[in-house]
Design an enzyme around this catalytic site. Structure first.
Site, PDB file in Angstrom:
ATOM      1  CG  ASP A 115     -10.978  -2.162   5.244  1.00  0.00           C
ATOM      2  OD1 ASP A 115     -11.481  -1.523   6.297  1.00  0.00           O
ATOM      3  OD2 ASP A 115     -10.018  -2.124   4.846  1.00  0.00           O
ATOM      4  CD1 TRP A 149      -2.780   1.544  15.924  1.00  0.00           C
ATOM      5  CD2 TRP A 149      -2.507   3.149  17.307  1.00  0.00           C
ATOM      6  NE1 TRP A 149      -1.192   1.608  16.093  1.00  0.00           N
ATOM      7  CE2 TRP A 149      -0.901   2.635  16.781  1.00  0.00           C
ATOM      8  CE3 TRP A 149      -2.532   4.026  18.247  1.00  0.00           C
ATOM      9  CZ2 TRP A 149      -0.017   2.865  17.913  1.00  0.00           C
ATOM     10  CZ3 TRP A 149      -1.339   4.440  18.947  1.00  0.00           C
ATOM     11  CH2 TRP A 149      -0.059   3.824  18.746  1.00  0.00           C
ATOM     12  CG  ASP A 150      -5.796   1.644   9.494  1.00  0.00           C
ATOM     13  OD1 ASP A 150      -5.709   0.401   9.690  1.00  0.00           O
ATOM     14  OD2 ASP A 150      -6.649   2.198   8.689  1.00  0.00           O
ATOM     15  NE  ARG A 208      -4.179   1.692   1.731  1.00  0.00           N
ATOM     16  CZ  ARG A 208      -5.055   2.707   2.464  1.00  0.00           C
ATOM     17  NH1 ARG A 208      -4.507   2.933   3.872  1.00  0.00           N
ATOM     18  NH2 ARG A 208      -6.089   2.738   2.329  1.00  0.00           N
ATOM     19  CB  CYS A 221      -8.398  -0.237  12.494  1.00  0.00           C
ATOM     20  SG  CYS A 221      -8.831  -0.296  10.818  1.00  0.00           S
ATOM     21  CG  ASN A 230      -4.049   0.165   6.460  1.00  0.00           C
ATOM     22  OD1 ASN A 230      -5.008  -1.006   6.299  1.00  0.00           O
ATOM     23  ND2 ASN A 230      -4.460   1.109   6.573  1.00  0.00           N
TER      24      ASN A 230
HETATM   25  C1  DGJ Z   1      -8.327   0.583   6.335  1.00  0.00           C
HETATM   26  C2  DGJ Z   1      -9.310   0.719   7.272  1.00  0.00           C
HETATM   27  O1  DGJ Z   1      -9.677  -0.586   7.650  1.00  0.00           O
HETATM   28  C3  DGJ Z   1     -10.521   1.717   6.746  1.00  0.00           C
HETATM   29  O2  DGJ Z   1     -11.458   1.516   7.609  1.00  0.00           O
HETATM   30  C4  DGJ Z   1      -9.814   3.031   6.617  1.00  0.00           C
HETATM   31  O3  DGJ Z   1      -9.503   3.344   7.843  1.00  0.00           O
HETATM   32  C5  DGJ Z   1      -8.603   2.923   5.603  1.00  0.00           C
HETATM   33  N1  DGJ Z   1      -7.660   1.679   6.351  1.00  0.00           N
HETATM   34  C6  DGJ Z   1      -7.897   4.308   5.475  1.00  0.00           C
HETATM   35  O4  DGJ Z   1      -6.777   4.317   4.868  1.00  0.00           O
END
Ligand code: DGJ
Length: 708
Positions: free
Chosen positions: A528, A460-461, A426, A506, A463
């Site tokens: 998501d 708090w993500d 990402r 998250c 990714n």
């Molecule tokens: C992934 C999260 O699960 C989404 O809800 C959102 O916050 C996006 N990231 C934002 O980049």
């Protein structure tokens, strides 16, 4: 007495409300497992010696098979819990019993190597009211030379042989389809559930359940049958191994803890290492009791105390409405509509900071973007507060985009190998949270953000999965543990300074849904994927282990299945946990907004029962046509039923309810079939049941129960 010790036989007996767990120190000082299962009336009722089975010179010894904590030693057939290398290269650990200590509901049993200065404490925490216990170990290096830990699991134990076959239930998935139910028979061999990517992961959840399958091939159901289960209180690399051998009556062992993949730890002189806890339980009344025990355990033992018993607010989140196009004006328009719907927290998601116009740039530059918020966040927060809502904000502190001022200033702060290009996911890299300067920086900006603004909610993500797990100045093989320890510590420090802030965990949806996160965070963003039908499967899996109130469920406009869902179906699907709204309110008609506001108001009325009540599945796990759930809190109940698929020739089975008082009358309201009575005794509801009004595949029913 939850912990009893019998001196003559050196026997430990741990009991909870309905279960017992026994092990014994053998005459030669080995802790041997004896029993785990239903609590029996007398101590003599338990097997008081390990089974004496023949083994051949090709197999591990009986002692190893029955070991309460298996070390890499002797003929090692099973997954060892402890593997070390001593400074002289020896890799054999031979522990013997030293002593024990009982303190209230805790027991620790101290063992020591017969030669090296290594000691191990087997630790047990009994939680009688949740019918569960938790295990972990601490290892001590009492010598002068370092010891390399190569594997150190939290717990391992044999399950009762000769009781039938075991079936494994676990949760597996991927991004947008987390926590899906998986089942398989346990056969000779090894099944390893794992997370290896620096987070607990989308692919598998650190949880297992093993139910006994009887000779007729019948496993446990929702309210009958025996289930052994456990979950790790850990958010990094993990593994749970279930293995069975053909010899010795198909003995099955289970072990779990930090994954040894990419891991080793230098245990210096006079140092110790503590594993995370592994929660363990046994249900003699099927998967329903298992889930309720797990829910109680998370709610009462793990969740941060500030909000553990508070209702989760109805939230609005901007992500699916505007994605990265957040700005003061767009957010104020949404906030004005969100408050009318009844939202209690307004969360601004990704895009508010740095040059964050897409996922290509900005992570790491945590200053408000001046073009989007010319006067910072304060005017928006003030507006949100005036509208009667709390303000929440999205952050992804552990990540950095290469296209950011932070990375330009500190490329060495990301995990990397110096001689290769880092692979982005990402478009981002992971910050090296093992470094103290990174920890200070992170704590600093987050603390300042929370100190200067009236922020009551942090999402708090996290990714991406890790690729280059490299660190030039530090112990690379310690990263998988140190990263998570630092994360927990930073969040704990923030919580201590800002106790009124709710924290949501998250990771691209539900990639970090585990008991470790739920010890530091108040709840989880579940997935998501917000399609209401897909979500039913995800929510079924999540709620198998974790309490519904920790599962945020947004209503959005997503329709991956071309379901053309009614607004009611979308809301009912989201009523299953903590309600959120994530749709673009600007695209909703006045009529839909009014209907949504009424549904939010209804949810708020039902919320104490849904969030604090006992949770019962009224349909069996994995049922394809209908899913139905009951939430029961004393005399008040809520039943949610969802059509998933529909066949014209099929009549809906009656749904039998649970947890009611037999003699008492209950008033029923809501979506019942037209000829269904509205007043029934608890006994009738639990035996005859009721039929919800589900008229087609994607219809939903909501029924309330009120004790007269
Ligand atoms: C992934 C999260 O699960 C989404 O809800 C959102 O916050 C996006 N990231 C934002 O980049």
């Amino acid at each position: 007495m939850p912990v009893q010790y019998f001196d003559e036989t050196r026997l430990f007996c741990l009991t909870t409300a309905t279960t017992a767990y026994l092990f014994q120190i053998s005459p030669d000082g080995q802790p041997l497992h004896l029993y785990w299962g239903a609590k029996l009336p007398r101590i003599e009722d338990y097997p008081l010696a390990p089974p004496d089975r023949q083994h051949s010179s090709f197999n591990a010894t009986l002692h190893q098979n029955m070991s309460e904590y298996l070390c890499r030693s002797g003929i090692a057939e099973y997954e060892p819990s402890l593997r070390v290398t001593f400074a002289d290269g020896v890799r054999d650990v031979r522990l013997k019993y030293l002593s024990y200590r009982i303190e209230g509901e805790s027991l620790s049993v101290r063992l020591a190597d017969i030669f090296y200065k290594l000691e191990l404490s087997l630790e047990y925490r009994i939680v009688p009211e949740c019918d569960m216990l938790a295990r972990r170990v601490t290892v001590y290096n009492n010598g002068q030379e370092p010891i390399t830990l190569e594997q150190i699991l939290s717990a391992s134990l044999p399950l009762a042989p000769d009781r039938g076959d075991y079936r494994l239930t676990h949760l597996s998935g991927a991004w947008a389809c987390e926590a899906l139910l998986e089942r398989c028979a346990i056969t000779p061999g090894r099944k390893s559930l794992e997370g290896r990517l620096n987070y607990s992961g989308h692919a598998a959840n650190p949880f297992f359940a093993l139910d006994l399958v009887d000779r007729a091939g019948q496993g446990a159901g929702e309210s009958v049958g025996e289930v052994y289960f456990g979950a790790l209180q850990w958010s990094g690399n993990w593994k749970i191994v279930v293995e069975q051998e053909r010899a010795a009556g198909k003995r099955t062992r289970v072990a779990g803890g930090i994954n040894d993949f990419e891991f080793s730890w230098q245990l210096g002189a006079s140092n110790s290492f503590e594993t995370p806890w592994m929660a363990l339980g046994y249900s003699n009344a099927g998967f329903g009791k298992m889930s309720r025990n797990l829910h109680r355990y998370v709610s009462e033992q793990l969740l941060p105390p500030q909000f553990a018993h508070e209702l989760r607010p109805v939230l609005y989140n901007s992500w699916e409405a505007v994605f990265f196009e957040v700005n003061e004006a767009s957010q104020i328009t949404l906030a004005e509509k969100a408050t009318k719907l009844g939202a209690e927290v307004f969360v601004v998601d990704d895009g508010w900071f740095g040059e964050r116009h897409s996922d290509r740039a900005g992570l790491g530059d945590w200053q408000t973007n001046p073009a989007k918020f010319p006067n910072g966040l304060k005017p928006l927060i003030a507006k949100v507060n005036t509208l009667g809502m709390d303000f929440g904000l999205w952050v992804e502190p552990e990540m950095v985009n290469p296209d950011s001022d932070l990375y330009r200033a500190h490329p060495e702060w990301a995990y990397h190998y110096p001689n290769r290009e880092p692979i982005t996911g990402r478009n981002q890299l992971i910050l090296n949270l093992c470094r103290e300067d990174v920890q200070d920086w992170m704590l600093g900006w987050l603390d300042a953000l929370l100190s200067k603004h009236n922020i009551r909610y942090v999402k708090w993500d996290y990714n991406r999965a890790i690729s280059e797990i490299g660190w030039t100045d530090g112990a690379q093989s310690e990263i998988p543990v140190r990263h998570v320890q630092a994360l927990y510590s930073i969040v704990a420090q923030l919580r201590a300074k800002h106790p009124y802030v709710l924290f949501e965990a998250c990771s691209g949806g539900g990639g970090r849904a585990d008991m470790g996160m739920l010890t530091h965070f108040d709840h989880v963003w579940t997935s998501d994927n917000t399609d209401p039908l897909d979500r039913l499967l995800i929510q079924q899996g999540y709620s198998l282990v974790y309490p519904p109130k920790t599962m945020y469920c947004w209503v959005t406009a997503t329709d991956w299945n071309a379901g053309n869902y009614s607004l009611r179906y979308r809301f009912h699907s989201s009523f299953m946990g903590a309600l959120g709204i994530g749709t673009n309110l600007n695209s909703m008609s006045e009529q839909n907004l009014a209907e949504a506001a009424a549904l939010v108001a209804q949810y708020k009325q039902l919320r104490p029962v849904i969030q604090h009540g006992n949770f019962y599945r009224l349909t069996t796990l994995g049922e394809k046509e209908v899913q139905a759930y009951q939430y029961q809190r004393e005399g008040e109940g809520v039943v949610l039923a969802f059509g998933q698929r529909y066949h014209f020739w099929k009549f809906l089975n009656r749904l039998r309810l649970y947890g009611l008082e037999a003699e008492v009358l209950y008033q029923l309201e809501g979506d019942l079939m037209k000829d269904e009575p509205r007043l029934l005794s608890g006994e009738a509801l639990m035996r005859r049941g009721l039929v919800p009004k589900l008229e087609h595949a994607l219809s939903s029913a909501l029924i309330t129960l009120h004790k007269i």
